[in-house]
Design a protein around this motif. Structure first.
Motif, PDB file in Angstrom:
ATOM      1  N   LYS A  45     -22.958   5.306  17.307  1.00 41.51           N
ATOM      2  CA  LYS A  45     -22.553   4.002  17.835  1.00 41.51           C
ATOM      3  C   LYS A  45     -22.064   3.093  16.714  1.00 41.51           C
ATOM      4  CE  LYS A  45     -24.667  -0.116  19.910  1.00 41.51           C
ATOM      5  NZ  LYS A  45     -25.929  -0.677  20.461  1.00 41.51           N
ATOM      6  N   PHE A  46     -22.772   3.086  15.587  1.00 40.39           N
ATOM      7  CA  PHE A  46     -22.349   2.263  14.452  1.00 40.39           C
ATOM      8  C   PHE A  46     -21.011   2.732  13.888  1.00 40.39           C
ATOM      9  CE2 PHE A  46     -27.139   1.590  13.446  1.00 40.39           C
ATOM     10  CZ  PHE A  46     -27.248   0.796  14.580  1.00 40.39           C
ATOM     11  N   LEU A  47     -20.766   4.034  13.916  1.00 39.77           N
ATOM     12  CA  LEU A  47     -19.488   4.554  13.420  1.00 39.77           C
ATOM     13  C   LEU A  47     -18.324   4.063  14.279  1.00 39.77           C
ATOM     14  CD1 LEU A  47     -20.393   8.255  12.476  1.00 39.77           C
ATOM     15  CD2 LEU A  47     -20.316   6.240  11.012  1.00 39.77           C
ATOM     16  N   ILE A 290     -18.704  -9.535   5.613  1.00 36.14           N
ATOM     17  CA  ILE A 290     -19.859  -9.267   4.762  1.00 36.14           C
ATOM     18  C   ILE A 290     -19.602  -8.050   3.879  1.00 36.14           C
ATOM     19  CG2 ILE A 290     -22.276  -8.526   4.793  1.00 36.14           C
ATOM     20  CD1 ILE A 290     -22.684 -10.300   7.224  1.00 36.14           C
ATOM     21  N   GLY A 291     -18.965  -7.035   4.412  1.00 41.69           N
ATOM     22  CA  GLY A 291     -18.704  -5.847   3.619  1.00 41.69           C
ATOM     23  C   GLY A 291     -17.640  -6.040   2.563  1.00 41.69           C
ATOM     24  N   GLY A 292     -16.619  -6.832   2.859  1.00 40.09           N
ATOM     25  CA  GLY A 292     -15.517  -7.029   1.921  1.00 40.09           C
ATOM     26  C   GLY A 292     -14.202  -6.693   2.583  1.00 40.09           C
ATOM     27  N   ARG A 293     -13.516  -7.693   3.076  1.00 43.08           N
ATOM     28  CA  ARG A 293     -12.348  -7.461   3.913  1.00 43.08           C
ATOM     29  C   ARG A 293     -11.135  -6.945   3.155  1.00 43.08           C
ATOM     30  NH1 ARG A 293      -8.858 -12.153   4.089  1.00 43.08           N
ATOM     31  NH2 ARG A 293      -9.675 -13.861   2.808  1.00 43.08           N
ATOM     32  N   THR A 294     -11.056  -7.175   1.865  1.00 38.53           N
ATOM     33  CA  THR A 294      -9.878  -6.756   1.103  1.00 38.53           C
ATOM     34  C   THR A 294     -10.008  -5.350   0.534  1.00 38.53           C
ATOM     35  OG1 THR A 294     -10.773  -7.771  -0.902  1.00 38.53           O
ATOM     36  CG2 THR A 294      -9.328  -9.120   0.481  1.00 38.53           C
ATOM     37  N   THR A 295     -11.155  -4.703   0.729  1.00 34.74           N
ATOM     38  CA  THR A 295     -11.367  -3.364   0.196  1.00 34.74           C
ATOM     39  C   THR A 295     -11.236  -2.332   1.309  1.00 34.74           C
ATOM     40  OG1 THR A 295     -13.765  -3.527   0.538  1.00 34.74           O
ATOM     41  CG2 THR A 295     -12.883  -4.260  -1.584  1.00 34.74           C
ATOM     42  N   LEU A 296     -11.253  -1.068   0.919  1.00 34.80           N
ATOM     43  CA  LEU A 296     -11.108   0.004   1.897  1.00 34.80           C
ATOM     44  C   LEU A 296     -12.435   0.342   2.560  1.00 34.80           C
ATOM     45  CD1 LEU A 296      -9.307   2.164   3.207  1.00 34.80           C
ATOM     46  CD2 LEU A 296      -9.842   3.658   1.279  1.00 34.80           C
ATOM     47  N   LEU A 297     -13.483   0.490   1.776  1.00 36.10           N
ATOM     48  CA  LEU A 297     -14.783   0.891   2.314  1.00 36.10           C
ATOM     49  C   LEU A 297     -15.669  -0.297   2.662  1.00 36.10           C
ATOM     50  CD1 LEU A 297     -15.688   3.921   0.017  1.00 36.10           C
ATOM     51  CD2 LEU A 297     -14.664   3.937   2.292  1.00 36.10           C
ATOM     52  N   GLY A 298     -15.323  -1.495   2.210  1.00 30.90           N
ATOM     53  CA  GLY A 298     -16.135  -2.664   2.525  1.00 30.90           C
ATOM     54  C   GLY A 298     -16.312  -2.896   4.017  1.00 30.90           C
ATOM     55  N   PRO A 299     -15.234  -2.888   4.816  1.00 25.57           N
ATOM     56  CA  PRO A 299     -15.409  -3.067   6.262  1.00 25.57           C
ATOM     57  C   PRO A 299     -16.288  -2.003   6.904  1.00 25.57           C
ATOM     58  CG  PRO A 299     -13.125  -3.429   5.654  1.00 25.57           C
ATOM     59  CD  PRO A 299     -13.817  -2.909   4.426  1.00 25.57           C
ATOM     60  N   VAL A 300     -16.181  -0.762   6.436  1.00 27.16           N
ATOM     61  CA  VAL A 300     -17.000   0.311   6.999  1.00 27.16           C
ATOM     62  C   VAL A 300     -18.480   0.062   6.726  1.00 27.16           C
ATOM     63  CG1 VAL A 300     -17.487   2.780   6.904  1.00 27.16           C
ATOM     64  CG2 VAL A 300     -15.124   1.969   6.789  1.00 27.16           C
ATOM     65  N   LEU A 301     -18.804  -0.188   5.472  1.00 31.34           N
ATOM     66  CA  LEU A 301     -20.209  -0.411   5.108  1.00 31.34           C
ATOM     67  C   LEU A 301     -20.752  -1.695   5.727  1.00 31.34           C
ATOM     68  CD1 LEU A 301     -20.029   0.614   1.333  1.00 31.34           C
ATOM     69  CD2 LEU A 301     -20.697   2.009   3.298  1.00 31.34           C
ATOM     70  N   GLY A 302     -19.903  -2.731   5.783  1.00 29.86           N
ATOM     71  CA  GLY A 302     -20.354  -3.982   6.377  1.00 29.86           C
ATOM     72  C   GLY A 302     -20.624  -3.853   7.858  1.00 29.86           C
ATOM     73  N   ALA A 303     -19.745  -3.166   8.588  1.00 26.87           N
ATOM     74  CA  ALA A 303     -19.940  -2.993  10.027  1.00 26.87           C
ATOM     75  C   ALA A 303     -21.195  -2.183  10.325  1.00 26.87           C
ATOM     76  CB  ALA A 303     -18.715  -2.317  10.633  1.00 26.87           C
ATOM     77  N   ILE A 304     -21.395  -1.092   9.574  1.00 29.59           N
ATOM     78  CA  ILE A 304     -22.588  -0.274   9.797  1.00 29.59           C
ATOM     79  C   ILE A 304     -23.847  -1.045   9.413  1.00 29.59           C
ATOM     80  CG2 ILE A 304     -23.783   1.824   9.075  1.00 29.59           C
ATOM     81  CD1 ILE A 304     -21.076   3.147   8.732  1.00 29.59           C
ATOM     82  N   GLY A 305     -23.801  -1.774   8.297  1.00 34.70           N
ATOM     83  CA  GLY A 305     -24.971  -2.525   7.862  1.00 34.70           C
ATOM     84  C   GLY A 305     -25.354  -3.634   8.822  1.00 34.70           C
ATOM     85  N   VAL A 306     -24.364  -4.382   9.301  1.00 39.42           N
ATOM     86  CA  VAL A 306     -24.653  -5.471  10.234  1.00 39.42           C
ATOM     87  C   VAL A 306     -25.172  -4.926  11.561  1.00 39.42           C
ATOM     88  CG1 VAL A 306     -23.588  -7.315  11.594  1.00 39.42           C
ATOM     89  CG2 VAL A 306     -23.060  -7.100   9.166  1.00 39.42           C
ATOM     90  N   ALA A 307     -24.575  -3.837  12.044  1.00 40.61           N
ATOM     91  CA  ALA A 307     -25.035  -3.239  13.300  1.00 40.61           C
ATOM     92  C   ALA A 307     -26.461  -2.715  13.164  1.00 40.61           C
ATOM     93  CB  ALA A 307     -24.089  -2.120  13.713  1.00 40.61           C
ATOM     94  N   TRP A 308     -26.758  -2.104  12.021  1.00 41.72           N
ATOM     95  CA  TRP A 308     -28.124  -1.615  11.801  1.00 41.72           C
ATOM     96  C   TRP A 308     -29.108  -2.789  11.725  1.00 41.72           C
ATOM     97  CZ3 TRP A 308     -31.302  -2.697   7.629  1.00 41.72           C
ATOM     98  CH2 TRP A 308     -32.525  -2.007   7.614  1.00 41.72           C
TER      99      TRP A 308
END
Length: 381
Positions: A45-47, A290-308
């Motif tokens: 779900k987080f993915l 929160i993850g970092g909107r200008t980076t490639l992996l920031g949105p991924v890590l931020g979305a998973i972290g916030v959802a968790w």
């Protein structure tokens, strides 16, 4: 060793390939071996949220478009998938309409449901309809040079309008939405093996989406998108139409959101207006920020972290999580604009500036000036 590191840094593609390899090992080997079926389904779900976040990172982080309405495209993909699954279950049971329609007294299948009874048409609709809606909306907005807060308010109003519209439609489940899916393209959803298959499908889709966005960021189009974000009028002066550049990024983000919504439906087992309204759209954005909107992996890590965090803390602090989420967003935007992905470069810069030895001043070379040779004056006799 130093030479090897220098060669590694000289080829960024090798670093990216190594990162994808590590992510693939974690998602396809470590996570299924460590997590229980419940936790693995939760990670799936987080993915789905992370897939949406990647598109927002492209449109907002690279293009400067504050997209507050990604729940619209997420909902289009989710509802198309839900309608197909409902009709497939009804056909398997020999019914003319899904069970919730029979309970609501609807005896005839609505006309807009019928095309999605076909699996190829449903898949085509998931891929095409969100992109078409985004293209039409983007053309009407960006061609009129609407941007900034006005675009954000418009996209958010669209998400609110869609949620209200779906709430009043009993033919699509009303405010309770669509649920109780038994199978996913012939695979029983009650089987744990098939549930893991959905996790692998979501993980593979996320890796593919990240790879595609990385290619766009490092292409000529990615450079042009950043130029439009920073100096739109100068780009227009150079002969490019900034509206077309923005429309492409907006359509790609909507395309990703539609796919994420289609995966979300069988993984979670329900889709309702509460999952696609204003609040979920803002939650997508908060994760990216929160993850970092200008980076490639920031949105991924931020979305998973916030959802968790939402899943973990909302159970113990149901009324306080919303305020904590807002405080996190304010702190990140106000004090760490680059997000969590920018903390490491910031910390590294502070450490280097504090402990770097001051360079010795350049030696002063004194050049002795020699007197000019005296010239003898010869008197003419």
């Amino acid at each position: 060793m130093t030479t090897l590191v220098q060669r590694w840094r000289a080829h960024p593609s090798l670093t990216a390939l190594a990162g994808f390899a590590v992510a693939a090992v974690f998602l396809f080997a470590v996570a299924p071996a460590v997590l229980s079926d419940f936790r693995l389904n939760l990670l799936a779900k987080f993915l789905c949220f992370a897939i949406v976040a990647v598109g927002i990172g492209l449109a907002w982080g690279r293009g400067g478009m504050l997209t507050l309405g990604q729940g619209v495209f997420f909902g289009i993909g989710a509802y198309i998938m839900a309608m197909h699954l409902q009709m497939a279950d009804a056909a398997r049971l020999g019914n003319d309409v899904p069970e919730f329609m029979e309970i609501a007294g609807i005896r005839e299948l609505p006309s807009f449901w019928r095309p999605f009874a076909s699996a190829p048409v449903a898949l085509l609709g998931i891929l095409v309809l969100p992109a078409l809606v985004a293209a039409a909306l983007g053309y009407g907005v960006f061609k009129r040079r609407v941007k900034g807060a006005y675009f954000a308010i418009l996209s958010q109003a669209l998400a609110a309008a869609l949620a209200i519209l779906l709430t009043g439609q009993q033919a699509i489940g009303g405010f309770t939405g669509l649920s109780d899916f038994r199978a996913f393209f012939g695979f029983k959803l009650s089987d744990p093996v098939n549930r893991r298959m959905l996790f692998f499908l979501a993980a593979g889709t996320l890796l593919l989406v990240v790879a595609l966005v990385r290619q766009l960021m490092h292409s000529r189009y990615g450079e042009l998108l950043v130029a439009v974000r920073d100096q739109e009028e100068r780009v227009r002066f150079l002969g490019y139409d900034p509206a077309n550049v923005k429309i492409v990024a907006y359509v790609v983000a909507a395309f990703f959101a539609g796919i994420a919504g289609a995966l979300f439906t069988p993984i979670v087992g329900i889709i309702s207006p509460a999952d696609i309204g204003v609040v979920p759209s803002i939650a997508f954005l908060i994760g990216v920020a929160i993850g970092g909107r200008t980076t490639l992996l920031g949105p991924v890590l931020g979305a998973i972290g916030v959802a968790w965090a939402q899943t973990a803390f909302s159970e113990e602090f149901p009324s306080g999580w919303t305020y904590l989420q807002g405080v996190l967003f304010i702190v990140v935007v106000g004090f760490v604009p680059a997000g969590l992905a920018g903390l490491w470069p910031m910390a590294k810069g502070l450490v280097d500036s504090r402990f770097r030895r001051p360079s010795a001043p350049a030696p002063v070379v004194l050049v002795e000036t020699l007197p000019e040779p005296a010239t003898e004056k010869v008197e003419s006799r």
